[in-house]
Design a protein around this motif. Sequence first.
Motif: not given
Length: 103
Positions: A8-16, A95-97
């Motif tokens: 989830a943290e990785l997903h957020s970083k990639l989204e940003q 992975w949430p994405g």
Amino acid sequence: MIREITAAELHSKLEQGAGINLIDVREPDEWEEGHISQARSIPLSEFQAREGEVHLEEGDVVIICRSGGRSGKVCEYMRLKGFDVVNVCDGMLAWPGTVVTGQ
């Protein structure tokens, strides 16, 4: 000590738009079933032979696998060689994405 983040943290970083050099160490059949679009595949079975490819991309090196075990081993191996890498501790299972299938 290996640094870790969650999927989830990785997903957020990639989204940003963070500069992430994401490497997926799962085997080709797992990769083809679904992977993160920004990831590159360097399977664990080929990792020692291909470790020179890790730093071909810019950004923080983040390693992912199915559940965090294999990526943790790769992170430990790279840490012992003096590299700063991050393990996705819960892997693709969390992975949430969206994922991309195929090669």
